[in-house]
Motif scaffolding. Structure first.
Motif, PDB file in Angstrom:
ATOM      1  N   PRO A  24       3.585  14.748  71.689  1.00  0.00           N
ATOM      2  CA  PRO A  24       2.570  15.335  70.801  1.00  0.00           C
ATOM      3  C   PRO A  24       1.801  14.319  69.973  1.00  0.00           C
ATOM      4  N   ASP A  25       2.402  13.153  69.666  1.00  0.00           N
ATOM      5  CA  ASP A  25       1.726  12.163  68.835  1.00  0.00           C
ATOM      6  C   ASP A  25       1.001  11.094  69.640  1.00  0.00           C
ATOM      7  N   PHE A  26       0.903  11.285  70.942  1.00  0.00           N
ATOM      8  CA  PHE A  26       0.190  10.301  71.762  1.00  0.00           C
ATOM      9  C   PHE A  26      -1.265  10.238  71.284  1.00  0.00           C
ATOM     10  N   PRO A  27      -1.784   9.050  70.962  1.00  0.00           N
ATOM     11  CA  PRO A  27      -3.142   8.975  70.400  1.00  0.00           C
ATOM     12  C   PRO A  27      -4.217   9.258  71.439  1.00  0.00           C
ATOM     13  N   ALA A 188       9.565  -8.896  71.862  1.00  0.00           N
ATOM     14  CA  ALA A 188       9.433  -9.229  70.448  1.00  0.00           C
ATOM     15  C   ALA A 188       8.084  -8.796  69.887  1.00  0.00           C
ATOM     16  N   GLU A 189       7.094  -8.613  70.751  1.00  0.00           N
ATOM     17  CA  GLU A 189       5.765  -8.198  70.313  1.00  0.00           C
ATOM     18  C   GLU A 189       5.540  -6.703  70.490  1.00  0.00           C
ATOM     19  N   LEU A 190       6.535  -5.991  70.967  1.00  0.00           N
ATOM     20  CA  LEU A 190       6.311  -4.605  71.380  1.00  0.00           C
ATOM     21  C   LEU A 190       7.353  -3.674  70.761  1.00  0.00           C
ATOM     22  N   PRO A 191       7.256  -3.394  69.473  1.00  0.00           N
ATOM     23  CA  PRO A 191       8.243  -2.493  68.865  1.00  0.00           C
ATOM     24  C   PRO A 191       8.121  -1.076  69.408  1.00  0.00           C
ATOM     25  N   GLY A 192       9.281  -0.435  69.594  1.00  0.00           N
ATOM     26  CA  GLY A 192       9.279   0.969  69.968  1.00  0.00           C
ATOM     27  C   GLY A 192       9.115   1.275  71.427  1.00  0.00           C
ATOM     28  N   ALA A 193       9.193   0.269  72.314  1.00  0.00           N
ATOM     29  CA  ALA A 193       9.058   0.533  73.748  1.00  0.00           C
ATOM     30  C   ALA A 193      10.257   1.330  74.248  1.00  0.00           C
ATOM     31  N   ARG A 194      10.016   2.253  75.185  1.00  0.00           N
ATOM     32  CA  ARG A 194      11.124   3.026  75.774  1.00  0.00           C
ATOM     33  C   ARG A 194      12.095   2.127  76.525  1.00  0.00           C
ATOM     34  N   PHE A 195      11.553   1.183  77.271  1.00  0.00           N
ATOM     35  CA  PHE A 195      12.382   0.343  78.130  1.00  0.00           C
ATOM     36  C   PHE A 195      12.046  -1.128  77.891  1.00  0.00           C
ATOM     37  N   PRO A 196      12.418  -1.666  76.728  1.00  0.00           N
ATOM     38  CA  PRO A 196      12.115  -3.078  76.451  1.00  0.00           C
ATOM     39  C   PRO A 196      12.821  -3.985  77.450  1.00  0.00           C
ATOM     40  N   GLY A 234       2.058   6.998  68.617  1.00  0.00           N
ATOM     41  CA  GLY A 234       0.790   7.056  67.900  1.00  0.00           C
ATOM     42  C   GLY A 234       0.726   6.212  66.657  1.00  0.00           C
ATOM     43  N   ASP A 235       1.703   5.297  66.459  1.00  0.00           N
ATOM     44  CA  ASP A 235       1.671   4.519  65.222  1.00  0.00           C
ATOM     45  C   ASP A 235       0.628   3.408  65.302  1.00  0.00           C
ATOM     46  N   ALA A 240      -3.054  -0.367  68.076  1.00  0.00           N
ATOM     47  CA  ALA A 240      -3.678  -1.688  68.105  1.00  0.00           C
ATOM     48  C   ALA A 240      -3.468  -2.360  69.459  1.00  0.00           C
ATOM     49  N   THR A 241      -2.259  -2.215  70.019  1.00  0.00           N
ATOM     50  CA  THR A 241      -1.993  -2.782  71.342  1.00  0.00           C
ATOM     51  C   THR A 241      -2.862  -2.123  72.404  1.00  0.00           C
ATOM     52  N   MET A 242      -2.973  -0.795  72.361  1.00  0.00           N
ATOM     53  CA  MET A 242      -3.800  -0.081  73.324  1.00  0.00           C
ATOM     54  C   MET A 242      -5.267  -0.485  73.189  1.00  0.00           C
ATOM     55  N   SER A 243      -5.725  -0.690  71.970  1.00  0.00           N
ATOM     56  CA  SER A 243      -7.106  -1.111  71.753  1.00  0.00           C
ATOM     57  C   SER A 243      -7.367  -2.480  72.367  1.00  0.00           C
ATOM     58  N   ARG A 244      -6.411  -3.391  72.198  1.00  0.00           N
ATOM     59  CA  ARG A 244      -6.587  -4.728  72.758  1.00  0.00           C
ATOM     60  C   ARG A 244      -6.575  -4.705  74.287  1.00  0.00           C
TER      61      ARG A 244
END
Length: 257
Positions: A24-27, A188-196, A234-235, A240-244
């Motif tokens: 539901p919070d997917f931007p 280290a650059e990707l907080p919150g990934a499902r499968f880091p 959606g944080d 910001a990562t998606m925008s880049r």
């Protein structure tokens, strides 16, 4: 019908699902077409709904919560391009099948779905033709299951490091579909990934890879698998990562809210 992408070229499409789990919070960027799944418990229905939207897009850029929905985008692009090449940038191989997977996780079978290695896993309403293994360039894939690694080694899938020069050298002049799973980025650059997947290429390096692909190939469609945990989807850091990443493809997104 999708509205024109924010940059006037890409048509933004959002599928806010991870397999059959709604996020539901997917931007959702301004101007993007959001794909609704008429039967949430059935991935086939989501894929069909996505294919219907992609079919109306001149140059689809799909933002999704998983990798398997890419089969919908590829099926529709195949209707326009007989010789489609797939560039798949991912920390994982996505080359498992039900027979060799240690977990049974469908998301780890996405390339196998494209190449016809998972017959009967989904219905055939998409009309997806098996993509020749030699037409798939797999970049990075540092995190493989043992049997999956063996299957890749025995296949004709072309493996390269996630480096701009290596990717550019592997691409031909024909139409290219670009698939990127965000988990390829250094953990280290990707907080919150499902499968880091631990240490890997930086976000800046992945931006360079995408830009190089766009500069040296005829990119006709793209797909970002934004596989964050639902509470991180959606944080601010995820947006910001998606925008880049979209910017590296030549698209500018504007977020709601």
């Amino acid at each position: 019908m999708p509205e024109p992408g924010n940059d006037g070229e890409w048509d933004l499409i959002v599928t806010p699902w991870h397999l059959d789990e709604h996020i539901p919070d997917f931007p959702v960027p301004v101007g993007a077409t959001r794909v609704e799944c008429p039967v949430p418990a059935r991935m086939s229905a989501l894929h069909r709904a996505t294919a219907d939207v992609v079919a109306q897009a001149a140059k689809p850029l799909v933002l999704s919560g998983d990798c398997p929905t890419s089969r919908a985008a590829v099926a529709e692009l195949q209707r326009r391009h007989d010789d489609l090449t797939v560039l798949w940038i991912d920390a994982h191989g996505d080359f498992n099948t039900p027979a060799i997977s240690t977990s049974g996780y469908i998301g780890g079978m996405a390339i196998s779905m494209l190449t016809g290695r998972t017959p009967g896993l989904f219905d055939d309403t998409l009309g997806l033709r098996p993509v020749p293994e030699a037409s798939i360039v797999l970049a990075d894939a540092r995190d493989l299951d043992p049997a999956e690694g063996d299957a890749l080694a025995a296949s004709q899938v072309r493996r390269v490091p996630a480096e701009p020069a290596a990717i550019t050298a592997a691409l031909g002049p024909g139409p290219l579909y670009v698939h990127l799973d965000i988990d390829v980025i250094d953990g280290a650059e990707l907080p919150g990934a499902r499968f880091p997947s631990g240490p890997g290429p930086s976000l800046a390096r992945i931006e360079e890879c995408l830009a190089a692909a766009c500069a040296n190939a005829d990119v006709v469609g793209a797909y970002l698998a934004c596989a964050w945990l639902p509470e991180h989807a959606g944080d601010a850091s995820s947006r910001a990562t998606m925008s880049r990443l979209t910017a590296a493809l030549g698209a500018t997104v504007t977020w709601t809210g």
